[in-house]
Motif scaffolding. Structure first.
Motif: not given
Length: 158
Positions: A6, A8, A14, A16, A120, A136-137, A139-140, A144
């Motif tokens: 991840t 920040d 989000v 990675r 973004d 967001a979750d 896309n995360a 990944t």
């Protein structure tokens, strides 16, 4: 297998990162051709029906067939940033609502590249809606899977 980490970049972003055993030029060429985005996509939303240039540049537009929540649609994106230098390669595009997808390729060695994928949501007109439905979750998880798959494509054979 190389771990995806991840990054920040602050609220609404989000990001990675993964290290890939391939030259930055090769990886950049893959992402810079929108017709190949379906090969990379770990989210399951990108289809292979793409209209637009085979190599992106700033200001270029491309249209992609998508499917989300079982609903097919087409979206036209506009390239907002395009950098191709020996030290850094970047391609970023904006969807019509304003949110952006960004890929960064930083060479570590001639045959190893740090790849960062970024979603973004900050410039998006749909920001609040995206927050409510958990984009967001989603896309995360998709990023990944995308980066894990990309790294796996270039793992040395055992």
């Amino acid at each position: 297998m190389t771990a995806v980490t991840t990054v920040d970049r602050g609220p609404g972003v989000v990001a990675r990162r993964v290290t890939v055993n391939a030259p930055a030029e090769e990886l950049f060429a893959l992402v810079n051709d929108p017709r190949k985005h379906g090969l990379l996509d770990g989210s399951g939303t990108v289809r292979d029906t793409v209209k637009g240039p085979t190599a992106l540049s700033k200001g270029a537009k491309f249209t992609t067939g998508m499917r989300m929540y079982g609903v097919p649609y087409r979206i036209t994106s506009t390239v907002t940033e395009h950098v191709d230098t020996p030290e850094l390669k970047v391609v970023e595009w904006a969807h019509p609502a304003g949110h952006r997808w960004r890929w960064e390729f930083t060479p570590i060695t001639a045959d190893t590249t740090e790849v960062t994928e970024v979603f973004d949501n900050r410039p998006s007109k749909l920001g609040k809606v995206f927050e409510l439905v958990g984009v967001a979750d989603q896309n995360a998880a998709g990023i990944t899977r995308t980066l894990s798959g990309l790294a796996a494509r270039y793992e040395p054979a055992p």
